[in-house]
Design a protein around this motif. Structure first.
Motif, short mmCIF file in Angstrom:
data_model
loop_
_atom_site.label_atom_id
_atom_site.label_comp_id
_atom_site.label_asym_id
_atom_site.label_seq_id
_atom_site.Cartn_x
_atom_site.Cartn_y
_atom_site.Cartn_z
N GLY A 1 55.39 17.17 -9.11
CA GLY A 1 56.40 17.61 -10.05
C GLY A 1 57.33 18.66 -9.49
N ASP A 2 57.02 19.16 -8.30
CA ASP A 2 57.84 20.21 -7.68
C ASP A 2 58.14 19.84 -6.22
OD1 ASP A 2 59.25 22.59 -7.54
OD2 ASP A 2 57.48 23.75 -6.96
N GLU A 3 58.52 18.57 -6.01
CA GLU A 3 58.78 18.08 -4.66
C GLU A 3 60.24 18.20 -4.24
OE1 GLU A 3 55.81 15.07 -6.55
OE2 GLU A 3 57.53 16.29 -7.16
N GLY A 4 61.09 18.74 -5.11
CA GLY A 4 62.52 18.71 -4.87
C GLY A 4 62.96 19.33 -3.56
N THR A 5 62.45 20.51 -3.23
CA THR A 5 62.87 21.19 -2.00
C THR A 5 62.51 20.36 -0.77
OG1 THR A 5 62.63 23.38 -3.01
CG2 THR A 5 62.59 23.27 -0.60
N LEU A 6 61.30 19.83 -0.76
CA LEU A 6 60.88 19.03 0.39
C LEU A 6 61.65 17.71 0.44
CD1 LEU A 6 59.11 18.70 2.84
CD2 LEU A 6 57.28 17.83 1.35
N ALA A 7 61.86 17.09 -0.71
CA ALA A 7 62.61 15.83 -0.74
C ALA A 7 64.02 16.01 -0.18
CB ALA A 7 62.66 15.28 -2.16
N THR A 8 64.66 17.12 -0.55
CA THR A 8 66.01 17.39 -0.04
C THR A 8 66.00 17.61 1.46
OG1 THR A 8 66.75 18.30 -2.15
CG2 THR A 8 67.97 18.99 -0.18
N ALA A 9 64.99 18.33 1.97
CA ALA A 9 64.89 18.55 3.41
C ALA A 9 64.68 17.23 4.15
CB ALA A 9 63.74 19.51 3.70
N VAL A 10 63.84 16.36 3.59
CA VAL A 10 63.61 15.05 4.21
C VAL A 10 64.89 14.22 4.19
CG1 VAL A 10 62.41 12.84 3.89
CG2 VAL A 10 61.13 14.99 3.77
N GLU A 11 65.59 14.22 3.06
CA GLU A 11 66.83 13.46 2.96
C GLU A 11 67.85 13.95 3.98
OE1 GLU A 11 70.36 12.37 -0.27
OE2 GLU A 11 68.89 13.93 -0.74
N MET B 1 66.45 24.36 3.49
CA MET B 1 65.76 24.44 4.77
C MET B 1 66.12 23.21 5.61
SD MET B 1 61.85 23.18 4.05
CE MET B 1 61.62 23.02 5.82
N GLY B 2 66.02 23.35 6.93
CA GLY B 2 66.26 22.23 7.82
C GLY B 2 64.99 21.83 8.54
N LEU B 3 64.80 20.53 8.73
CA LEU B 3 63.66 20.03 9.48
C LEU B 3 64.11 19.62 10.87
CD1 LEU B 3 61.93 17.75 6.78
CD2 LEU B 3 61.24 20.04 7.51
N ASP B 4 63.44 20.12 11.88
CA ASP B 4 63.75 19.78 13.26
C ASP B 4 62.82 18.66 13.69
OD1 ASP B 4 64.27 19.59 15.93
OD2 ASP B 4 63.76 21.68 16.42
N LEU B 5 63.34 17.44 13.73
CA LEU B 5 62.51 16.28 14.05
C LEU B 5 62.21 16.17 15.54
CD1 LEU B 5 63.89 13.56 11.62
CD2 LEU B 5 62.28 15.44 11.21
N ALA B 6 62.74 17.09 16.34
CA ALA B 6 62.39 17.13 17.76
C ALA B 6 61.09 17.89 18.00
CB ALA B 6 63.52 17.77 18.57
N LEU B 7 60.57 18.56 16.97
CA LEU B 7 59.31 19.28 17.13
C LEU B 7 58.17 18.31 17.41
CD1 LEU B 7 59.51 21.79 14.13
CD2 LEU B 7 59.67 22.37 16.58
N ALA C 1 67.35 15.52 6.80
CA ALA C 1 66.92 15.20 8.16
C ALA C 1 67.19 13.74 8.48
CB ALA C 1 65.43 15.51 8.32
N LEU C 2 66.94 12.86 7.53
CA LEU C 2 67.19 11.43 7.76
C LEU C 2 68.68 11.15 7.89
CD1 LEU C 2 64.59 9.93 5.25
CD2 LEU C 2 64.43 9.94 7.74
N ARG C 3 69.49 11.80 7.05
CA ARG C 3 70.94 11.58 7.13
C ARG C 3 71.49 12.10 8.46
NH1 ARG C 3 72.99 9.46 2.64
NH2 ARG C 3 71.92 9.77 0.65
N SER C 4 70.90 13.14 9.01
CA SER C 4 71.38 13.69 10.28
C SER C 4 71.16 12.72 11.44
CB SER C 4 70.67 15.01 10.58
OG SER C 4 69.34 14.80 11.02
N LEU C 5 70.24 11.78 11.26
CA LEU C 5 69.96 10.85 12.35
C LEU C 5 71.06 9.82 12.50
CD1 LEU C 5 66.16 10.23 11.71
CD2 LEU C 5 67.18 11.63 13.50
#
Length: 378
Positions: free
Chosen positions: A24-34, A1-7, A36-40
């Motif tokens: 214990g199941d944060e992997g999907t969200l952690a990857t989306a956060v990573e 999934m992608g996070l749109d930080l302009a929202l 989004a940060l790298r895209s900046l």
């Protein structure tokens, strides 16, 4: 999934809430956060398990660290998120995906878009464009895992062991829910198990035994009569509490029990360390066999530290004591002044009807944006 930080920050919170991330199941969200940060761009990024860290490196005089956990308690039929008027309902809204959303918006404010992967400066949130343009402080972001479970699994603890240099800062702001107020330091906590002995007998001949459960009455009376201290540090008043939180005893329906165990929790002011707190409990419960079950030291307010005082002055908020234990204590152990400041309501954390006021998320973003770059986000 992608996070749109302009929202807008409220909508970004809703997107984050709809990504289940039970401890214990944060992997999907952690990857989306990573991602989004790298895209900046303009940020140094570190991934450790399901923790994600980012930081600027502009050589500014002071560094502020923003920390928030990605995990939630188990879902209680409260996903997906739903907006009802000014309130956003859903698992983790207050504790603490609203805080995570603010952190991500501030990263977008201070980062630089990588080519073709993030909104253009004029369409991105906030008034700042360019790598740290107008920034008053260098910033480190720490998104970590497993805060809601046993301390041994806590992601911030792991990061302190593996990447201590990443946690160095003049001020750490833990974005735990505080309803948008500054809560300074935190209480320490310990649990002991007091064993009350008895003598087993048949309940039909109860006079031949000594009922351990009945004998526990004297211990409970001591706790009921206990008068806790109130301690004021840096203008913040911490109230202590010594409470029985569990009683175990009994063998069978026809047996006088020969043992009863009372679990006692002591929430203590941060002027005591765990050793002194245990000594105090042992004095109050003198004569009983006590076994230490768990303990964690608190954190002093730290408001005299220049960076903390500057943040308080910039926000115009009057700090109050933090009741409960938070990860500010980990920063205190590292010698880093730390405060609790986040948009959620701590009284709603972990509830089935958990919600966050969107206006408080927006205000928290504005206050922190103003503090970090001199101007708030719109």
């Amino acid at each position: 999934m992608g996070l749109d930080l302009a929202l807008p920050v409220g909508e970004l919170t809703r997107v984050l809430v709809d990504v289940p991330s039970v401890s214990g199941d944060e992997g999907t969200l952690a990857t989306a956060v990573e991602e989004a940060l790298r895209s900046l761009g303009g940020l140094e990024i570190l991934r450790d398990g399901d923790a994600v860290l980012a930081r600027t490196g502009h050589g500014l005089p002071a560094r502020v660290l923003l920390a928030g956990h990605l995990d939630t308690v188990p879902v209680a039929d409260n996903l997906p998120a739903r907006l009802d008027g000014s309130r956003l309902y859903g698992c983790g809204t207050s504790d603490m995906k609203a805080g995570v959303a603010v952190m991500l918006r501030l990263a977008a404010l201070l980062g630089t878009p990588a080519s073709g992967s993030a909104p253009a400066p004029e369409s991105r949130p906030g008034p700042v464009s360019g790598a740290g343009a107008g920034a008053r402080h260098d910033v480190t972001w720490v998104f970590y895992d497993n805060e809601e479970v046993a301390a041994a699994r806590n992601g911030l603890r792991r990061l302190a062991e593996r990447h201590r240099d990443w946690l160095q800062a003049d001020l750490a702001i833990l974005m735990e829910p505080t309803s948008g107020e500054i809560e300074a330091g935190c209480q320490g906590t310990l649990r002991v198990v007091a064993t009350v002995p008895g003598r087993r007998a048949h309940s039909a001949r109860s006079w031949l035994g000594e009922n351990a459960i009945h004998q526990a009455g004297e211990l409970l009376t001591r706790l009921a009569r206990y008068r806790p201290r109130s301690v004021t540090l840096d203008g913040c008043t911490y109230r202590e509490g010594l409470s029985a939180v569990r009683i175990d005893g009994g063998v069978a329906g026809n047996v006088i029990p020969d043992s009863c165990r009372v679990t006692v929790n002591f929430r203590f002011a941060p002027d005591r360390d765990p050793k002194a707190a245990l000594a105090h409990v042992a004095e109050v419960l003198d004569g009983y066999d006590l076994v230490l079950d768990d303990s964690a030291g608190g954190a002093p307010p730290g408001l005299s530290a220049p960076a903390a005082a500057a943040f308080v002055a910039a926000t115009g908020r009057a700090p109050v004591a933090k009741y409960g234990w938070t990860d500010v204590a980990r920063f205190a152990e590292l010698g880093i002044p730390a405060l609790n400041y986040g948009p959620g309501d701590p009284n709603l954390a972990h509830t089935r009807d958990e919600y966050v006021e969107v206006a408080v998320i927006e205000e928290t973003e504005r206050v922190l944006g103003s503090y970090l770059v001199g101007r708030g986000t719109p």
